[in-house]
Design a protein around this motif. Structure first.
Motif, short mmCIF file in Angstrom:
data_model
loop_
_atom_site.label_atom_id
_atom_site.label_comp_id
_atom_site.label_asym_id
_atom_site.label_seq_id
_atom_site.Cartn_x
_atom_site.Cartn_y
_atom_site.Cartn_z
N LYS A 630 26.70 59.20 41.90
CA LYS A 630 28.07 59.08 42.41
C LYS A 630 28.08 59.10 43.93
CE LYS A 630 30.76 60.90 38.58
NZ LYS A 630 31.33 62.13 38.03
N LYS A 631 27.25 59.96 44.49
CA LYS A 631 27.16 60.04 45.95
C LYS A 631 26.71 58.69 46.52
CE LYS A 631 25.15 64.09 47.37
NZ LYS A 631 23.97 64.73 47.87
N LYS A 632 25.71 58.12 45.85
CA LYS A 632 25.17 56.84 46.31
C LYS A 632 26.24 55.74 46.24
CE LYS A 632 20.67 57.94 46.68
NZ LYS A 632 19.93 57.98 47.92
N ILE A 633 27.06 55.80 45.20
CA ILE A 633 28.12 54.77 45.08
C ILE A 633 29.05 54.88 46.28
CG2 ILE A 633 30.13 54.02 43.71
CD1 ILE A 633 28.62 54.98 41.21
N ASN A 634 29.40 56.10 46.62
CA ASN A 634 30.30 56.31 47.76
C ASN A 634 29.67 55.89 49.08
OD1 ASN A 634 32.40 57.25 46.26
ND2 ASN A 634 31.70 59.38 46.34
N GLN A 635 28.36 56.11 49.18
CA GLN A 635 27.69 55.82 50.46
C GLN A 635 27.24 54.37 50.57
OE1 GLN A 635 24.55 58.62 50.22
NE2 GLN A 635 25.76 60.35 51.01
N ALA A 636 27.33 53.59 49.48
CA ALA A 636 26.76 52.23 49.48
C ALA A 636 27.35 51.38 50.60
CB ALA A 636 27.01 51.57 48.13
N LYS A 640 26.45 44.69 46.71
CA LYS A 640 25.30 44.58 45.82
C LYS A 640 24.76 45.98 45.48
CE LYS A 640 20.81 42.48 45.55
NZ LYS A 640 19.67 42.35 46.44
N ASP A 641 24.65 46.76 46.56
CA ASP A 641 24.17 48.13 46.40
C ASP A 641 25.10 48.94 45.51
OD1 ASP A 641 21.81 48.90 47.39
OD2 ASP A 641 22.65 50.21 48.96
N LYS A 642 26.37 48.81 45.81
CA LYS A 642 27.37 49.57 45.07
C LYS A 642 27.32 49.21 43.58
CE LYS A 642 32.04 51.15 45.98
NZ LYS A 642 32.10 51.98 47.15
N ASP A 643 27.22 47.87 43.33
CA ASP A 643 27.18 47.40 41.95
C ASP A 643 25.98 47.98 41.21
OD1 ASP A 643 29.46 46.07 42.32
OD2 ASP A 643 28.57 44.04 42.44
N ARG A 644 24.85 48.00 41.92
CA ARG A 644 23.63 48.49 41.27
C ARG A 644 23.81 49.97 40.87
NH1 ARG A 644 18.67 50.95 42.55
NH2 ARG A 644 17.10 50.37 41.01
N TRP A 645 24.32 50.76 41.81
CA TRP A 645 24.52 52.19 41.52
C TRP A 645 25.58 52.38 40.43
CZ3 TRP A 645 20.83 55.25 42.55
CH2 TRP A 645 20.03 55.08 43.68
N GLN A 646 26.59 51.51 40.47
CA GLN A 646 27.63 51.61 39.46
C GLN A 646 27.05 51.32 38.06
OE1 GLN A 646 30.91 52.67 39.97
NE2 GLN A 646 30.73 52.78 37.73
N LYS A 647 26.17 50.32 38.02
CA LYS A 647 25.54 49.94 36.77
C LYS A 647 24.67 51.11 36.26
CE LYS A 647 22.77 46.10 34.98
NZ LYS A 647 21.89 45.01 35.43
#
Ligand code: PEP
Ligand code: MG
Length: 877
Positions: A630-636, A640-647
């Motif tokens: 979740k932290k990574k999603i916020n920091q993306a 592309k990055d956000k999508d990957r973490w979301q996935k």
């Protein structure tokens, strides 16, 4: 008529069970003509009868009196004779030595009259008064239960009043007054006069020593050391000899060999003009026994000779107590000398070479755990420790270093040559690079099979896990225990053999395998029926295992290779893939890594067998924790990055299981995703083919399927493996032989072992899972929480995760062996759960008829000794 009492002379040859250790030693020494003050033993059986009836058994007291008369005759002294008084000691003596746990009364036989006789006879009034003072105090405390402080407080006030530092400075006159006061304290506290009849004194003292078998410290000691409570103590009554009769008297202890190193040389200490209790009390510093040569050369030679004779007689190192009374040597005790691990190995080896004992006996003299201590750096037992917290003893050995809180910092500092201890709430695969560069690991959470524990054990580094009393604040860079706050960079020491966390640095003893140890291990291998293999996941573990004498690898947990930092992204990609097609690319990459690792392992093992287990853990273990994602999603920074973490988050949520230990893992994974099985098969076979080209004998490998509970599961995976193998052979025009077997780690698998054996070429008991699933206890949840409490309450004796639960899990093992071998006579069966390195469990495996045990490389030497013990003990039984 029952014999309750034996003189030392008559007792010779009677069992230690009856006489206790001390009584047996004294009578044996009397028998071989050594100077032992005359005396007698009241048997352990008498003690048990007394404790039951709360009274002496009939016939005992007359036997005591008759034996007393024998002593009087031998010494020419009289019990209660005012002119030439006989004084005796009344000592406890259990079958299994319990030093300092039970009671002793010395100088018994003194009263107002015999006191005068003693003073006159010894021409030493001061000495006689001192003996009486000690006797009153001891009798009051041990027999009548008067607290020692009553006397100590008074004595201390006298010391202050007379400005005296050392009790030897009390004059005869001082002591005479002290005695008067002591007698009134006795009267006040007990409401009675101090008994003047020596026989009454003796009767009461014998009862008190019997009763001391059940005092609190003795009971606690027996519980701790697993000594049965039903043995009882013998009592020895012996003529007193005095080492404090002046400058020609003294007392000391001597070991026939050095108990720390095993060196064959008299070792010990003595004090001139002193009693045994002065040596123990540490008021004066004793001198090394070597100096006895200068003071009393004849006595030194005499003790040396006696020591050698006793050692030959007992065929083991002895620990002697002696007293010199006015130039005459007396022996008061001989017992088997306690020794360090290093000394145990050296003495056992040396005694075989000296033809004192045979190889079997040498092996039996070494406790398997002693070997373990020798393989790891240890805290010097003499060191003073400031213990600030305690966790689980997860990986043995000790290490000192600066505290760091992140794996990156550990890596950076470690590579720069600094000694660091990695302190984490828990570790994950992401931390391995930091563990590698640390001296040791401390975690607040996690059990004995937590990531930190498993990785540290594999690396031979100390680890304390599940130290729940520490709280870590990584932001502030501190961790707190109940006792102390430790800042980042501060030095601590962790002891992975005990679970202790210590503030600061402490002196250590370095580990080494000596040539004597190597020889003893080789003797053990000749005797053992079980062969000892190792659990090893990497080439470096395999090399270590071979250097410690492993004859094969019983478990290579392939998923550990998935966890390395550079590989993890590919593993995660594989997990995130929707289908086989998407998994293809990451699997190819992972396959390359695996092939290289397997080549390394095969190379290290040459033609020794290697069992490789297909992937086992639930896949979510390879993903970061939810919060972190979740932290990574916020920091993306980009879509592309956000999508990957979301996935990743969605996948993780989809994979969530309420009980992952019993969920999608083991062979179930391979059945749902057979492409993983095929990838692993390719990596293994291609690695073997490559190494076969480089060595004369082909590599011997086996593929193992985890967590099977049903024949059909095994059949399914086996088919995938065989088909893939065939494809490779066709493609390459080459062939090789290998076996496919299964782990037995679920109760159902054990129950249907006969069916499973039809398709399995070998069994390996995974007793970690088999214990969890048979007991219905998840190890990681139980170890830090209720198992220790259960042990305190006595609900369980030992942790079933350390020592196999023979009563329960053992039944399943025996049954599976029987059914498995009924279906396939020569079925090879081993064990690869952690119990494979535990001596008691190894003894069980021996009796169950297993072929091998497999354990962590550092436990291999321990297991080799334990396997030999099992074989010898079975024969002797
Ligand atoms: C076991 O269950 O005993 C075993 C060896 O497997 P793991 O510890 O990897 O689950
Ligand atoms: Mg398992």
């Amino acid at each position: 008529m029952t014999t309750w009492v034996y003189s030392f002379k008559e007792a010779a040859g009677k069992s230690k069970q009856l006489l206790g250790g001390k009584g047996a030693g004294l009578s044996e020494m009397t028998k071989i003509g050594l100077p032992v003050p005359p005396g007698f033993v009241i048997t352990t059986k008498t003690c048990l009868t007394y404790l039951e009836k709360k009274d002496f058994p009939q016939g005992m007291w007359p036997q005591v009196l008759a034996n007393l008369a024998k002593i009087e005759k031998a010494t020419g002294k009289g019990f209660g004779n005012p002119k030439n008084p006989l004084l005796v000691s009344v000592r406890s003596g259990a079958v299994i030595s319990m030093p300092g746990m039970m009671d002793t009364v010395l100088n018994l036989g003194l009263n107002q009259e015999t006191l005068k006789g003693l003073a006159k006879k010894t021409n030493n009034e001061r000495f006689a008064f001192d003996a009486y003072r000690r006797f009153i105090q001891m009798f009051a405390n041990i027999v009548m239960g008067v607290p020692l402080e009553k006397f100590e407080t008074f004595l201390e006030s006298e010391r202050r009043r007379l400005k005296i530092k050392d009790d030897t400075q009390f004059s005869a006159e001082n002591l005479q007054k002290i005695i008067t006061s002591y007698l009134s304290i006795y009267q006040e506290e007990t409401g009675k006069n101090f008994p003047q009849d020596p026989k009454k004194q003796l009767k009461a003292a014998i009862k008190a020593v019997f009763d001391s078998w059940n005092n609190k410290r003795a009971i606690d000691y027996r519980n701790f050391n697993k000594i049965p409570h039903e043995l009882g103590t013998a009592v020895s009554v012996q003529t007193m000899v005095f080492g404090n009769m002046g400058q020609s008297s003294g007392t000391g202890v001597a070991f026939t060999r050095n108990p720390a190193t095993g060196e064959k040389k008299l070792y010990g200490e003595f004090l001139v003009n002193a009693q045994g209790e002065d040596v123990v009390a540490g008021i004066r510093t004793p001198k090394p026994i070597e100096e006895l040569k200068k003071v009393w050369p004849k006595i030194f030679t005499n003790i040396n000779q006696i020591a050698q004779n006793l050692e030959k007689h007992y065929r083991d190192t002895q620990d002697l107590e002696f007293t010199i009374e006015e130039g005459k040597l007396w022996l008061l005790q001989t017992r088997t000398g306690k020794r360090t691990a290093q000394a145990a190995v050296n003495i056992a080896y040396d005694m075989v070479k000296e033809k004192l004992i045979d190889q079997k006996e040498a092996i039996l003299r070494i406790e398997p755990e002693q070997i373990s201590r020798l393989l790891h750096t240890q805290i010097d037992p003499k060191a003073k420790l400031n213990i600030i917290a305690k966790g689980l003893a997860a990986s043995p050995g000790a290490a000192t270093g600066q505290v760091v809180f992140t794996a990156d910092e550990a890596e950076e500092k470690g590579k720069a040559g600094k000694k660091v201890i990695l302190v984490r709430p828990e570790t994950s695969p992401d931390d391995v690079h930091g563990v590698l560069q640390s001296r040791g690991v401390l975690t607040a959470r996690g059990g004995m099979t937590s990531h930190a524990a498993v990785v540290a054990r594999g690396l031979g580094k100390p680890c304390v896990s599940g130290c729940e009393e520490i709280t870590i604040d990584t932001k502030k860079g501190i961790f707190k225990t109940n006792k102390k706050t430790i800042k980042q960079g501060e030095t601590i020491t962790i002891n992975g053999s005990t679970g202790e966390i210590i503030a600061g640095a402490v002196p250590m003893i370095e580990a080494k395998i000596t040539s004597k140890m190597k020889s003893i291990l080789a003797w053990a291998d000749k005797i053992a029926k079980l062969s000892v293999w190792a659990n090893a996941d990497y080439p470096r573990d395999a090399k270590k295992a071979v250097s410690f004498g492993a004859r094969g690898i019983g478990l290579c947990r392939t998923e550990h290779m998935f966890m390395e930092q550079e590989r993890l992204p590919f593993v995660q990609e594989m997990i995130l893939a929707k289908n086989e097609k998407e998994r293809k690319a990451p699997l190819k990459k992972i396959g390359q890594f695996q092939k290289n690792d397997f080549m390394g392992i095969f190379k290290a093992m040459k033609e020794k067998p290697v069992i490789i287990r297909l992937i086992d853990p639930p896949l979510h273990e390879f993903l970061p924790q939810k919060e972190e994602i979740k932290k990574k999603i916020n920091q993306a920074k980009n879509k592309k990055d956000k999508d990957r973490w979301q996935k990743m988050l969605t996948t993780l949520e989809k994979m969530a299981e309420s009980n992952p230990m019993l969920g999608l893992r083991g062979c179930r994974l391979g059945i749902l995703m057979p492409d993983i099985v095929r990838m692993q098969t390719r990596a293994i076979i291609e690695a073997a083919l490559a190494i076969n080209k480089k060595q004369k004998k082909p590599v011997k490998f086996k593929i193992m399927v985890p967590l099977v509970n049903n024949l059909e599961e095994l059949k399914f995976v086996k088919k995938e493996v065989l088909l893939e193998a065939k494809k490779i052979f066709n493609r390459k025009g080459e062939k090789l032989h290998f076996e496919i077997g299964t782990m037995i780690e679920l109760p159902r698998a054990a129950l249907v072992a006969d069916k499973i054996a039809k398709e399995a070429q070998f069994f390996s008991f995974g007793t970690n899972d088999l214990t969890q699933t048979t007991l219905g206890i998840s190890r990681d949840d139980a170890e830090g929480k209720f198992l220790a409490y259960y042990q305190d309450l006595g609900i369980i004796k030992t942790s079933p995760f350390q020592t196999l639960d023979q009563e329960g899990v053992g039944q399943l093992i025996n049954l599976a062996v029987k059914r498995g071998r009924k279906a396939k006579k020569d079925l090879s069966i081993g064990i690869c759960g952690e119990h494979g390195g535990d001596p008691d469990s190894i003894a069980f495996c021996h009796l169950a008829g297993l072929n091998y045990v497999s354990c962590s490389p550092y436990r291999v030497p321990v297991a080799r000794i334990a396997a030999a013990h099992a074989a010898i003990n079975e024969k002797e039984a």
